[in-house]
Scaffold this motif. Structure first.
Motif, short mmCIF file in Angstrom:
data_model
loop_
_atom_site.label_atom_id
_atom_site.label_comp_id
_atom_site.label_asym_id
_atom_site.label_seq_id
_atom_site.Cartn_x
_atom_site.Cartn_y
_atom_site.Cartn_z
N GLY A 126 0.76 -1.25 -0.07
CA GLY A 126 0.06 -0.01 0.01
C GLY A 126 1.02 1.32 -0.09
N ARG A 127 0.16 2.38 0.45
CA ARG A 127 0.70 3.68 0.45
C ARG A 127 1.36 4.09 1.51
N ASN A 197 -8.33 12.91 7.93
CA ASN A 197 -8.15 12.23 6.70
C ASN A 197 -9.47 12.41 5.72
N SER A 199 -9.73 13.25 2.53
CA SER A 199 -9.41 12.55 1.47
C SER A 199 -10.37 11.06 1.31
N SER A 200 -9.72 10.49 2.50
CA SER A 200 -10.22 9.20 2.57
C SER A 200 -11.55 8.95 3.49
N GLY A 201 -12.00 10.13 3.94
CA GLY A 201 -13.33 9.97 4.73
C GLY A 201 -13.31 9.56 6.01
N PHE A 202 -12.23 9.79 6.75
CA PHE A 202 -12.14 9.19 8.06
C PHE A 202 -11.28 10.08 9.12
N ASN A 203 -11.43 10.15 10.59
CA ASN A 203 -10.64 10.97 11.57
C ASN A 203 -10.24 10.07 12.38
N THR A 229 -11.76 5.86 15.81
CA THR A 229 -11.93 5.76 14.38
C THR A 229 -13.31 6.28 13.94
N ASN A 231 -15.68 6.98 10.79
CA ASN A 231 -15.83 7.16 9.43
C ASN A 231 -16.94 8.17 8.92
N TYR A 232 -16.74 9.21 8.27
CA TYR A 232 -17.59 10.38 7.92
C TYR A 232 -18.93 9.62 7.37
#
Length: 311
Positions: A126-127, A197, A199-203, A229, A231-232
């Protein structure tokens, strides 16, 4: 009187199939078994694992942060059909992982691989090349991070497991505002760090009981941290619900907060209108309680025995 500044995020409980193989795994990660509680009449044993540094070993285990409790129900090790829920797939999604911070992440991951254990995510996958997720014998995810955000250990070939720390436990939450208010106002935790985060839809929100009550510059050097965690959008869905680990299928059990005066602390929780799973007066075990957080996760409350003498 009770002072939340003296509370400790003492331990995280996970159910395990075979205690011998689980204890061996966490010993490979540098932990030691510091306590065992056997309950033969109820047919279960509790194994308490920790990074047992000379300083932390001085006090009673209830005064410490960052312990791992492994719960074994008799007979599961001989049941071919028995499998724990690791919290990361439906229908049991809720708990996410525990996290160990290490001195040299490449060397630490190589050591785990050389010992024959599997990974959910290797450093090269992954990244995100600064974290890995190892798998324990029951399939629980164990995040591996370095002590420092800027890793300078790429060429380091040796790692010292005695320096590792049980940094945090992650649970997913439906409504971040409700959960942050609960853990800060009711349990007196400090918000240590937020990672947004978008762009990924979570904090990610990291909370705990830092030694001086203030958030440190680096949270990876702490033990006993709770990661929430979010998720938006989950808070907008009235039908959305996370699994608490104690309904079927079972796996994660609870986190535990040790307090300075358990009777005064429970009175304080009552005044704040908490939902109880078990009051001190319920059942046969009168020396502990269980509070439910906004998502229904269980929080065990126990007396810090080291502070009890000061009451």
């Amino acid at each position: 009187m009770t002072d939340p500044k003296r509370y400790r995020l003492n331990h995280t409980m996970l159910r395990v199939k075979d205690p011998q193989r689980s204890v061996k795994y966490y010993e490979m990660l540098g932990m030691k078994q510091i306590n065992k509680i056997s309950m033969p009449d109820s047919k279960f044993d509790l194994y308490f694992m920790a990074y047992d540094s000379p300083k932390s070993a001085e006090g009673h285990w209830t005064n410490r942060q960052g312990l791992l409790e492994l719960t074994h129900n008799y007979g599961t090790e001989n049941d071919d059909s028995f499998k724990v829920n690791n919290g990361n797939s439906e229908p049991g999604k809720g708990f996410g992982h525990i996290c160990v911070s290490v001195d040299a992440i490449q060397a630490a991951c190589q050591r785990i691989e050389d010992a024959g254990y599997k990974f959910q995510k290797k450093l090269t996958d992954g990244r995100m090349r600064s974290i890995a997720f190892a798998l324990d014998p029951d399939g629980y995810w164990v995040e591996i991070i370095g002590f420092n955000s800027v890793d300078k250990t790429e060429n380091v070939k040796e790692t010292d497991p005695s320096t590792y720390k049980f940094n945090h436990s992650m649970i997913r939450v439906k409504d971040h505002e409700a959960s942050l208010k609960f853990y800060q106002d009711t349990f007196g935790m400090t918000l240590l760090r937020t990672s947004e985060n978008a762009s990924s839809g979570f904090n990610l929100y990291f909370l705990g009981y830092p030694p001086d009550g203030k958030a440190p510059q680096a949270t990876s050097d702490l033990e006993g941290v709770l990661e929430l965690t979010w998720n938006y959008g989950t808070e907008k869905d009235p039908n959305f619900k996370y699994h608490n680990g104690n309904d079927q299928p079972q796996g994660f059990g609870h986190i535990c907060v040790s307090v300075d005066d358990i009777e005064a602390a429970c009175k304080r929780f009552e005044e704040r209108g908490v939902n109880w799973k078990k009051r001190m007066t319920d059942g046969n075990m009168k020396n502990l309680a269980f509070v439910l957080d906004p998502d229904g996760y269980w929080i065990e409350v126990v007396q810090n025995e080291q502070l009890k003498a000061q009451l």
